[in-house]
Scaffold this active site. Structure first.
Site, PDB file in Angstrom:
ATOM      1  N   GLY A  92     -34.887 -90.422 -55.455  1.00 45.17           N
ATOM      2  CA  GLY A  92     -33.796 -91.181 -54.868  1.00 45.17           C
ATOM      3  C   GLY A  92     -32.478 -90.733 -55.468  1.00 45.17           C
ATOM      4  O   GLY A  92     -32.211 -90.990 -56.638  1.00 45.17           O
ATOM      5  N   HIS A  93     -31.684 -90.019 -54.690  1.00 41.36           N
ATOM      6  CA  HIS A  93     -30.405 -89.509 -55.176  1.00 41.36           C
ATOM      7  C   HIS A  93     -29.277 -90.261 -54.471  1.00 41.36           C
ATOM      8  O   HIS A  93     -29.137 -90.179 -53.257  1.00 41.36           O
ATOM      9  CB  HIS A  93     -30.300 -88.001 -54.929  1.00 41.36           C
ATOM     10  CG  HIS A  93     -31.300 -87.215 -55.714  1.00 41.36           C
ATOM     11  ND1 HIS A  93     -31.521 -85.864 -55.532  1.00 41.36           N
ATOM     12  CD2 HIS A  93     -32.146 -87.589 -56.707  1.00 41.36           C
ATOM     13  CE1 HIS A  93     -32.457 -85.452 -56.372  1.00 41.36           C
ATOM     14  NE2 HIS A  93     -32.848 -86.484 -57.080  1.00 41.36           N
TER      15      HIS A  93
ATOM     16  N   LYS B  69     -28.290 -87.068 -60.890  1.00 45.38           N
ATOM     17  CA  LYS B  69     -28.333 -85.684 -60.384  1.00 45.38           C
ATOM     18  C   LYS B  69     -27.708 -85.570 -59.004  1.00 45.38           C
ATOM     19  O   LYS B  69     -27.013 -84.596 -58.705  1.00 45.38           O
ATOM     20  CB  LYS B  69     -29.786 -85.181 -60.321  1.00 45.38           C
ATOM     21  CG  LYS B  69     -30.467 -85.051 -61.654  1.00 45.38           C
ATOM     22  CD  LYS B  69     -31.869 -84.507 -61.505  1.00 45.38           C
ATOM     23  CE  LYS B  69     -32.778 -85.417 -60.714  1.00 45.38           C
ATOM     24  NZ  LYS B  69     -32.991 -86.745 -61.336  1.00 45.38           N
TER      25      LYS B  69
ATOM     26  N   ASP C 153     -18.997 -94.647 -68.794  1.00 49.57           N
ATOM     27  CA  ASP C 153     -18.153 -95.833 -68.622  1.00 49.57           C
ATOM     28  C   ASP C 153     -18.896 -97.153 -68.797  1.00 49.57           C
ATOM     29  O   ASP C 153     -18.260 -98.205 -68.909  1.00 49.57           O
ATOM     30  CB  ASP C 153     -17.501 -95.793 -67.236  1.00 49.57           C
ATOM     31  CG  ASP C 153     -18.537 -95.622 -66.122  1.00 49.57           C
ATOM     32  OD1 ASP C 153     -19.278 -94.607 -66.157  1.00 49.57           O
ATOM     33  OD2 ASP C 153     -18.615 -96.492 -65.242  1.00 49.57           O
TER      34      ASP C 153
END
Length: 408
Positions: free
Chosen positions: A39-40, A15, A311
């Protein structure tokens, strides 16, 4: 436009990166729930920033950011985070504001949080940041709001270490307070980005209760936590990873089996950097749970999905995703509330061919290998929700938009 970004899994979906990416078109960014347990992680020009309470839009020099009424604020952690930003050349002064209705975390809440979890017969796996205690105090009508710091009668209830702590931060906090409802009305014609914390499956009401966070991590929390009405939210985006992770205890039907899938788990964990930004704990990993994702889309009225970490599968010959559960011999395609049923659930997996191509160089959807596009389109069909944005790397520019979220 008012755009809400929520996590569509159990948190840690990326996010922060997506809010940072979309913030370029926003005038204001508002965080509406959680506290220092979030925790971003954002990577810009190879430099990594770990944010916990400050909204992700702060890295744009002209943006103003707001900590919402639905948040619980740890003053010490907040000012340490702001100092970290300043040390890294981010001038935050005059750009960070706090709702006067946000709750305050006191230092003793942290140990209380740990003690309460240790005493449970079924521990939640709390981060120990005092979040649950602060929300409990709020629900019991005994909490302390930012607005209360200059209410003498309320402040007289605190003495000793509590009083000394509050006296240390009081003036700085009050200098940052705002009436967020008034600001949202003033900015009603501007682009505003609302940033959630944790994920939909950790919401106190619609998540895997009791193994949830204490706040509103659902889309509706953007309204309750920011002082606006739900009709004023124009679009809801749900961020999810191409696989599943979870921190702490609680059901996770698609979790990799340590014995038979341990090597796959370690590959996903290491390649995806699946270690907590706040705690450093290794995250539990598993196959993408499309049953849970479809449930999150439905319960949050998600307009568009944001797919991250696609990925991670670049080197794999085959990938799998969960399309149903086997619960004691019964095939279940809806997400159950019963924890015992969830613990018994075994994933029914759909196989997809890999693409054996490095995706980070893809700048638009059409550049993706055919097998990657097939995987994305299967997700869209299963959930009934379009994938509007795709991230193929950690950097800000390793992202592409299929549908502009700032258009109605």
């Amino acid at each position: 436009m008012k755009v809400v970004v929520i996590g569509a899994q159990w948190g840690d979906e990326g996010k922060g990166k997506i809010v940072d990416y979309l913030a370029e078109e926003a005038k204001y960014v508002v965080r509406y729930a959680g506290g220092p347990n979030a925790g971003h992680t954002i990577v810009v020009d190879g430099k990594q920033f770990a944010l916990h309470q400050v909204p992700s839009g702060i890295l744009y020099p002209e943006k103003k950011v707001y900590l919402g009424a639905g948040m619980v604020i740890d003053p010490e952690a907040l000012f340490n985070e702001l100092q970290m930003l300043k040390d890294n050349g981010i001038n935050w002064e005059g750009r960070v504001f706090i709702s006067d209705r946000a709750q305050i975390i006191l230092p003793r809440y942290r140990q209380m949080d740990k003690d309460r979890d240790a005493a449970r017969k079924r521990p939640i796996g709390t981060t120990g940041r005092g979040i649950g205690i602060a929300y409990s105090e709020k629900a019991q009508r005994d909490g302390l709001r930012l607005a209360d710091l200059d209410w003498s009668e309320k402040m007289s209830e605190y003495d000793g270490e509590d009083k000394a702590y509050l006296d240390k931060y009081k003036d700085r906090l009050l200098s940052m307070r705002v009436d967020l409802t008034e600001r949202m009305w003033e900015y009603r014609n501007d682009n505003i980005l609302f940033e959630g914390a944790q994920g939909a499956m950790l919401d106190i009401d619609s998540g895997t209760y009791p193994y949830v966070s204490s706040g509103a991590s659902c889309a509706a929390g953007a309204a309750t936590g920011c002082g606006i009405g739900p009709k004023n939210l124009d679009k809801i985006l749900g961020v999810f990873k191409a696989y599943e992770t979870r921190v702490g205890n609680g059901p996770m039907p698609t979790e990799f089996n340590d014995t038979s899938e341990g090597e796959l788990c370690q590959y996903v964990r290491d390649t995806g950097r699946e270690y907590g930004v706040t705690t450093g704990r290794a995250r539990r990993c598993g196959y993408l749970d499309l049953v849970a994702l479809r449930y999150a889309c439905r319960v949050n009225s998600i307009d568009g999905l944001v797919l991250t970490h696609l990925d991670i599968y670049d080197a794999m010959d085959q990938i799998e995703a969960c399309v149903a559960y086997d619960i004691n011999g019964k095939i279940v395609t809806d997400f159950p509330a019963n924890v015992e049923a969830m613990n018994a659930a075994k994933p029914i997996l759909e196989k997809f061919s890999g693409w054996k191509t490095e995706l980070k160089h893809c700048k638009k959807y059409e550049n993706l290998p055919e097998n990657a596009r097939k995987y994305v389109e299967f997700i869209e069909d299963f959930t009934g929700t379009p994938v509007d944005i795709i991230s193929v790397g950690y950097e800000r520019d390793e992202t592409f938009i299929r549908k502009n979220p700032w258009t109605k």
